[in-house]
Scaffold this active site. Structure first.
Site, mmCIF file in Angstrom:
data_model
loop_
_atom_site.group_PDB
_atom_site.id
_atom_site.type_symbol
_atom_site.label_atom_id
_atom_site.label_comp_id
_atom_site.label_asym_id
_atom_site.label_seq_id
_atom_site.Cartn_x
_atom_site.Cartn_y
_atom_site.Cartn_z
ATOM 1 N N ASP A 45 0.856 -1.170 0.000
ATOM 2 C CA ASP A 45 0.000 0.000 0.000
ATOM 3 C C ASP A 45 0.901 1.232 0.000
ATOM 4 O OD1 ASP A 45 -2.204 1.703 0.353
ATOM 5 O OD2 ASP A 45 -1.987 1.621 2.524
ATOM 6 N N LYS A 46 0.348 2.388 -0.314
ATOM 7 C CA LYS A 46 1.155 3.607 -0.313
ATOM 8 C C LYS A 46 0.909 4.449 0.932
ATOM 9 C CE LYS A 46 0.180 7.402 -2.477
ATOM 10 N NZ LYS A 46 0.418 8.385 -1.386
ATOM 11 N N ARG A 51 -5.775 3.996 -8.114
ATOM 12 C CA ARG A 51 -7.240 4.042 -8.002
ATOM 13 C C ARG A 51 -7.836 2.654 -7.828
ATOM 14 N NH1 ARG A 51 -8.543 9.272 -6.862
ATOM 15 N NH2 ARG A 51 -8.217 10.706 -8.589
ATOM 16 N N THR A 67 -2.365 1.365 -4.814
ATOM 17 C CA THR A 67 -2.826 2.526 -4.064
ATOM 18 C C THR A 67 -4.150 3.045 -4.607
ATOM 19 O OG1 THR A 67 -2.266 4.797 -3.425
ATOM 20 C CG2 THR A 67 -1.451 4.029 -5.549
ATOM 21 N N ARG A 120 -1.797 14.735 -2.414
ATOM 22 C CA ARG A 120 -3.115 14.117 -2.468
ATOM 23 C C ARG A 120 -4.129 15.220 -2.741
ATOM 24 N NH1 ARG A 120 -3.416 9.345 0.486
ATOM 25 N NH2 ARG A 120 -5.363 9.911 1.494
#
Length: 1352
Positions: free
Chosen positions: A554-555, A993, A863, A783
């Site tokens: 995961d990021k 996404r 992610t 983000r």
């Protein structure tokens, strides 16, 4: 824009209602109606965690609940004589701000509340009051509509199958059918009565245990009693007892914990008074009172709290690991009830117990009123009450039926890959066992046939007894040739039983336990910031850490810190927050200090405000740009579920008028770091959220308090990917404020013409400008979120409210109906701007990824962020390098995805899966584990393919970038093989996404199509499916709770610890366990083969020269301890060397410590050693008069010495405990032999005392051991000198570094060409041994694309 009216107008001003439908006049929302006990209607808002669309939490719960009830005051005109004007004092939820308001409300009428809510972890239930004027205007129409909704609500409830009925304060009636469990919890597995049968049943799930049970049972039969009947049970009983003791101790600790938990006490309403009662005696239906900082004993529906508005704050860290405070609410219908000294009655109809901690569907009947309940009205067992003096609730779920207990399940059991291979070798050993038994049985049959006429006179086989006494002349039990042959086969199985090593299972458990202890105690994997140590949650797969080929990460929160900081803003098409906009530090500090002086709020985090944006917000203008800026920051402050926590300064005044000026600061508690960052940013620019209460929020706008009534909230969900809130301003304007992902927001914006900048006549499009800013922010690794809003007319609001109430009261498909309701208002929005939030990388992430890459491990990042953000983070963490060619797959249909994949494969020369299966050598290459792609076929990008360009580039690794939309078509269609072929040909894969199930789908794609080991690492609930799907799951103790940790096999504080976990502990564990298995096979096989040669030498008689106890104790006591110690402590290389040369990890990929070649070589060596072990003593003592039991004692001592010296030859790291275990086992064997030979009833009585007096005895042991181990020694020496492995070379380098400088080989320098493989092959043949060693070490240190060799 969204409104032509300024947002900061006083409530006394006359609003412009020209846009309002005359048939639907605007509802006049009173500011503080929640203090009125007889108001007509109210609304309760439930807030919860919002994760922005770019976060990983794409699996956020999207279920929502809302409740609606009648309004009794509609039945009576408001001008009734009982209506008076009442002045009341309002105290905020934080009890720190006081204001005076006047409100008209009827005194005698009780009200029924309208509750707006959503079932999420953090629930706020604000309330609002509808003023008497509006109620009078809408009384007739709305009363009819609400009656219809009430009927509909009852219909929905009646459709609920088998609802649970809880009678408030009447536990006897609640449980009259004894269908509910008590509140006593039990996490233990066993009781005193069930321990033995249940534990044995669980243990005998292992097939090997059943095998040894069958062996012991066969030995109880008289014709097959080779060993003593009691002795034959000893090994199995020992293993069963050790395991049972371990299980019993663990279960005793659970019982002790349960006892402490069940004997805690709480206040329970009994006979009109609250009295102390033990938790285990609390029953469903009882009313419980809890005080501050107390734990919640069961799942309870809140009835009242110490806060007048019914708010309670709870901490759920024991339930979901999140330390942030969450709000729960008591319904206003029950909040003012006096419980002590009064008779309380009511009925709660709720759903049956389930595991979903984020959802609760119920309704309640209380004092003649019926109203719904949602997740915001329930507090769960295991949580703690915080910042609230007391709460009162009714128990709905108790004991094992509470959501906490229903969720207390262990992680899914996983099986080690090496253990799977071990079972394959065990099958081969079973074949050997069958062959040996068949040989003995066949030999026995042939021998009996050959000596048929001599059976009456031969020992053991005579047909009659020739003894005096009562047995004289009796017929011996001779069963015939066939049965004797069959019995011989079964007897052989009993004699050779340890060929299948029963002790290996318990040995592996103990070794893994010891390895886990040292991993937990490794100070290099301790995270001081979170005060978390490494956790081993699974003991079955320690060795799998040394064979990982793919890491799926995961990021957010894993590669990054998940501590968000507001950096950039795009407002009305203009970019703010860049370095050019921040003139200098003094200007920023001045602007922030000025704003701070106005409002008196201090934040924990320091945010550098943009001077130009601050100036725009303070301009006295009514232009579109300023209005947009105001609405932009109002949306940041209002559209969230954050709870403000006010901090007083030491100089706080007690006067209400000066209180807000002396507040030391403000903290924001929220489940999402993104929301906290946005609210903190709004506060830094002068829009401080200072109060969140039932039905309203208060925002301090540059010193002026703005009270906004919250009419409804649509939580973020993974389908809509946005969040919206409906609010009413003091000027009666109703607006919807929305924030969400750009992919979901731009599609619902209103179509508008180009706007004109007020500074000039330059036309620009706000949408296009904002999109360009978003791309810029994403390229910087920020983000992003898009902010929008619009006005709602009275007709639109009325329609939405009607649909919202219906959807929220539905007990079926509630989330779907709420999404459809949100679509009514989340459309035709006016774009306000966008935000950019920075999520910094964790320490050591780039270095860790680079080391993993050098170790031959592929790192894939999955992610939820947008593509540009993910690529930027990939570059900053060195996952992507500038020389990589990015292959981007962004398809909007199945055909487009198919075309993109096919074009990329053809242009880059990617091999098909069937071609790759024919070429197995690519999988065996540990240094370059991606498919070779011809240099002449590489191009710059896929986009150039579609443009018809064919620009040839130099050879470079590929990086695949796939978005979640494409994965929808790829994973659900027949495109998986195409994606697989392309993905494994790339050095890096970046999926953007992606939803949680898509993460698991990517892991499954690799697991199902390769034999490579996979590891998934993440920190959030959306990573759980990926973690459980991978061979090894690692959870990060991060900011998103402990869901990932609870589902993982291992847990740690930071991503950088993964480097040490895999390269050091993974390598050690694999090397240790691999050797452990092979050594156990050898140790038992050499003993069995020695018995086999003896049986062949004694006419296939299945007799044994060893005593029963010696045979049983051999693998249990004599040789087990050194194996365990070496399996825990042995290290082939130091941790410094393993970290310095990551390519050494490739030994696990090549299965150098355990493979079929090593197994067969071990068996060949075992065959030789068994022959020497048997025949050399027989040859030496052939002419002597030594008895068979003396030979047995000699063989016992010799085989123990032999296997321990064999082990000592392979030990790489000698410490004191290793010496004690290895040589101590020989000493213990001799002591046991002396003890056994001292027992007069044993047949070997006193034999050892005769043997030790003879020099021949000691020389025989020495000669046998030397000859048996000589081939092994020569083979190891020759192989290590001429064909050394990387591990052996690195170990030699370690030894050379410890030598004095003058003894080291001088370095000889040269530069090698790119053909490293040719140099290495030539080096083995031509270079001196020391020079080749240094050369190989330099090669191990080099990267994939660069080789620097040192040779002269």
């Amino acid at each position: 824009m969204t409104s032509s009216q300024p947002l900061l107008l006083s409530s006394s001003c006359n609003p412009d209602l020209s846009s309002v439908d005359p048939q639907h006049p605007p509802l006049n929302i009173g500011p503080l109606s929640r203090i009125c006990p007889t108001a007509s209607s109210s609304s309760s808002l439930s807030s919860s965690n919002f994760d922005d669309a770019q976060s990983n939490s794409l699996d956020a719960k999207d279920n929502a609940t809302l409740s609606v009830g009648d309004t009794d005051c509609y039945k009576k005109p408001l001008d009734d004589a009982d209506s008076v004007v009442i002045t009341e004092t309002f105290q905020s939820a934080d009890s720190q701000f006081f204001q005076h308001f006047q409100l008209e409300c009827p005194l005698k009428e009780r009200r029924r509340m309208v509750s707006w809510g959503k079932m999420e972890p953090q629930e706020n239930t604000p309330t609002f009051e509808i003023s008497g004027t509006s109620l009078l205007q809408d009384r007739v129409s709305k009363s009819q509509r609400i009656r219809r909704r009430s009927v509909q609500f009852e219909d929905n409830l009646s459709s609920e199958e088998n609802p649970r009925l809880i009678y408030v304060n009447d536990p006897n009636k609640t449980n009259d059918k004894y269908e509910f469990t008590g509140n006593e919890v039990r996490t233990s597995k066993y009781t005193v009565i069930t321990f033995l049968p249940k534990n044995l049943f669980i243990q005998f799930h292992r097939v090997a245990y059943l095998y040894f049970l069958a062996i012991a049972a066969l030995n109880q039969l008289p014709p097959l009693a080779v060993f003593g009947r009691t002795v034959s049970l000893f090994p199995l009983l020992f293993v069963l007892c050790v395991t049972a003791f371990k299980d019993g101790y663990e279960d005793w600790r659970r019982h002790r914990s349960d006892r402490n938990e069940n004997n805690r006490e709480a206040l329970v309403l009994q006979s009109g008074r609250f009295r102390m009662k033990k938790w285990k005696k609390i029953r469903a239906g009882e009313v419980v009172k809890l005080c501050a900082n107390e734990s919640i004993p069961s799942d309870m529906v809140l009835l009242a709290t110490s806060d007048p508005s019914g708010i309670a704050y709870i901490q759920t860290i024991n339930l979901d690991g999140e330390s942030n405070l969450k709000t729960r609410y008591a319904r206003q219908e029950t909040a003012s009830t006096v419980f002590e000294g009064h008779t309380i009655s009511g009925l709660v109809k709720c759903e049956q117990p389930n595991r979903n901690i984020y959802e609760f569907t119920a309704n309640m009947e209380f004092n003649g009123l019926r109203f719904p309940l949602s997740q915001s009205n329930i507090i769960l067992r295991g949580c703690q009450l915080k910042n609230t003096e007391w709460v009162i609730g009714v128990v709905v779920y108790a004991g094992q039926e509470t959501k906490a207990m229903l969720n207390s399940t262990a992680s899914p059991s996983k099986r080690s890959r090496l253990e799977t291979y071990m079972n394959r070798e065990t099958l081969w050993l079973s074949v050997f066992l069958f062959v040996m038994c068949a040989v003995v049985a066949l030999g026995m049959g042939l021998w009996l046939e050959q000596h048929r006429n001599e059976l009456d006179t031969l020992p053991y086989y005579r047909k009659r007894y020739f003894t005096s006494g009562r047995y004289n002349g009796r017929t011996y039990k001779y069963y015939g040739l066939a049965m004797e042959t069959f019995f011989s086969f079964l007897s052989s199985i009993i004699v050779f039983q340890i060929m299948i090593p029963i002790s290996l299972y318990i040995t592996m458990e103990l070794v893994r336990l010891g390895q886990s202890y040292f991993m937990i105690e490794d100070k290099h994997m301790y995270d001081s910031r979170s005060d978390s140590r490494f956790q081993c949650r699974s003991l079955n797969i320690n060795e799998d850490l040394g064979q990982i080929r793919y890491v799926f990460s995961d990021k957010t929160g894993t590669l990054t810190e998940n501590k968000m900081q507001f950096q950039r803003a795009s407002v009305y098409g203009k970019n703010y927050g860049s370095s050019s906009n921040i003139t200098d530090d003094s200007m920023s500090e001045a602007s922030i200090s000025a704003g701070a002086a106005e409002r008196g709020w201090k934040l924990k985090s320091e945010i550098i405000a943009d001077a130009e944006l601050v100036e725009l917000l303070h301009k006295d203008l009514d232009g579109e740009e300023r209005v947009a800026a105001h609405e932009f920051f109002l949306t940041l402050a209002a559209c969230n579920t954050v709870i403000p926590i006010l901090r007083r300064s030491l100089s706080s005044s007690c006067t209400m008028s000066d209180l807000h000026e002396d507040v030391g600061g403000i903290d924001y508690q929220g489940e999402s770091p993104d929301e906290q960052a946005l609210v903190a940013a709004a506060s830094a620019y002068g829009y401080s959220l200072i109060e969140r209460s039932s039905g309203h929020i208060v925002i301090d706008v540059n010193g002026e308090k703005l009270r906004l009534d919250v009419l409804g909230l649509h939580e973020f969900d993974s389908v809509r990917k946005r969040m919206s809130v409906v609010i009413r301003f003091p000027n009666n304007a109703v607006k919807v404020l929305v924030k969400g992902a750009d992919t979901s927001m731009f599609s619902i914006l209103a179509k508008q013409a180009d706007e004109v900048d007020h500074r000039g006549n330059v036309a620009f499009n706000i949408k296009n400008a904002t999109q360009s800013h978003l791309i810029e922010y994403a390229s910087q690794g920020l983000r992003t979120l898009v902010i929008a809003a619009r006005d709602l007319t009275a007709a639109e609001f009325d329609e939405w409210q009607h649909r919202y109430e219906e959807a929220s009261t539905s007990l079926t498909e509630r989330s779907t109906k709420l999404r459809q309701t949100a679509a009514l208002i989340e459309c035709n929005l006016s774009l306000l701007g966008a935000t950019g939030i920075e999520d910094k990388l964790q320490d050591g992430v780039p270095e860790t990824i680079e080391s993993l890459r050098q170790a031959g491990i592929k790192v894939w990042v999955l992610t939820g962020d947008k593509q540009e953000t993910a690529i930027s983070i990939g570059l900053s963490c060195k996952l992507l390098t500038p020389d990589m060619q990015q292959v981007v797959i962004n398809g909007n249909s199945e055909d487009e995805c198919r075309c993109l994949l096919a074009d990329a494969k053809s242009k880059y020369g990617v091999k098909l899966a069937n071609c790759r299966n024919k070429d197995k050598k690519n999988k065996k290459n540990a240094e370059i584990d991606y498919l070779e792609i011809p240099d002449e076929t590489r191009t710059i990008s896929v986009s150039q393919l579609h443009a018809g360009k064919a620009v040839e580039m130099k050879s470079a690794p590929l990086a695949l970038v796939v978005d979640g939309n494409s994965l929808v078509y790829i994973l659900e269609k027949d495109l998986e093989p195409e994606l697989f072929d392309l993905a494994i040909a790339c050095k890096v894969v970046l999926c953007c996404r992606v939803a949680p199930l898509q993460k698991a789908g990517i892991v499954e794609l690799i697991k199902s199509r390769t034999d490579d080991m996979t590891l998934a690492i993440g920190d959030g609930a959306n990573d759980v499916s990926m973690i459980q799907m991978a061979d090894v799951g690692v959870g990060i103790c991060g900011q998103e709770g402990r869901q990932a940790v609870m589902a993982s096999d291992f847990a740690m504080g930071q991503f950088q610890f993964l480097k040490r976990l895999l390269l050091v502990h993974g390598h050690w564990n694999y090397q240790r366990v691999g050797y452990l298995v092979l050594y156990n096979f050898y140790r038992n096989a050499v003993f069995v083969l020695m018995l086999f040669w003896y049986i062949l030498y004694t006419a296939f008689s299945t007799t044994s020269a060893l005593t029963d106890w010696s045979s049983m104790l051999y693998s249990v006591l004599y040789t087990s301890v050194p194996t365990i110690v070496v399996g825990i402590l042995d290290k082939d290389l130091s941790h410094r060397t393993l970290l310095q040369y990551p390519k050494l990890y490739g030994a696990g990929h090549r299965q150098e410590s355990y493979n079929m070649y090593l197994f067969w070589m071990t068996m060949i060596d075992t065959f030789w050693q068994s022959l020497v072990l048997f025949y050399i003593p027989v040859f030496i003592y052939k002419e002597s008069s030594i008895d068979i039991w003396s030979m047995g004692s000699l063989w016992t001592i010799t085989v123990v010495v032999l296997v321990n010296i064999h082990l000592a030859m392979d030990i790489q790291r000698w410490v004191l405990i290793t010496h004690i275990a290895t040589w101590g086992s020989v000493v213990i064997t001799c002591i046991c032999m002396v003890i056994l030979d001292s027992v007069p009833i044993f047949p070997n009585y006193w034999t050892i005392y005769h043997l030790v007096m003879s020099a021949t005895y000691w020389l025989t042991i020495l000669l046998t051991t030397t000859i048996a181990l000589l081939p092994r020694f020569l083979f190891k020496a020759i192989h290590q000198f001429y064909r050394p492995s990387d591990i052996q070379i690195a170990r030699e380098a370690e030894i050379l570094r410890k030598w004095p400088e003058q003894l080291r080989m001088p370095q000889r320098v040269a530069h090698a060409s790119e053909h490293m493989g040719k140099w290495m092959k030539a080096g083995r043949r031509l270079l001196p041994r020391e020079t080749y060693t240094q050369l190989k070490i330099k090669v191990l240190m080099c990267g994939d694309d660069e080789t620097s060799l040192i040779v002269k």
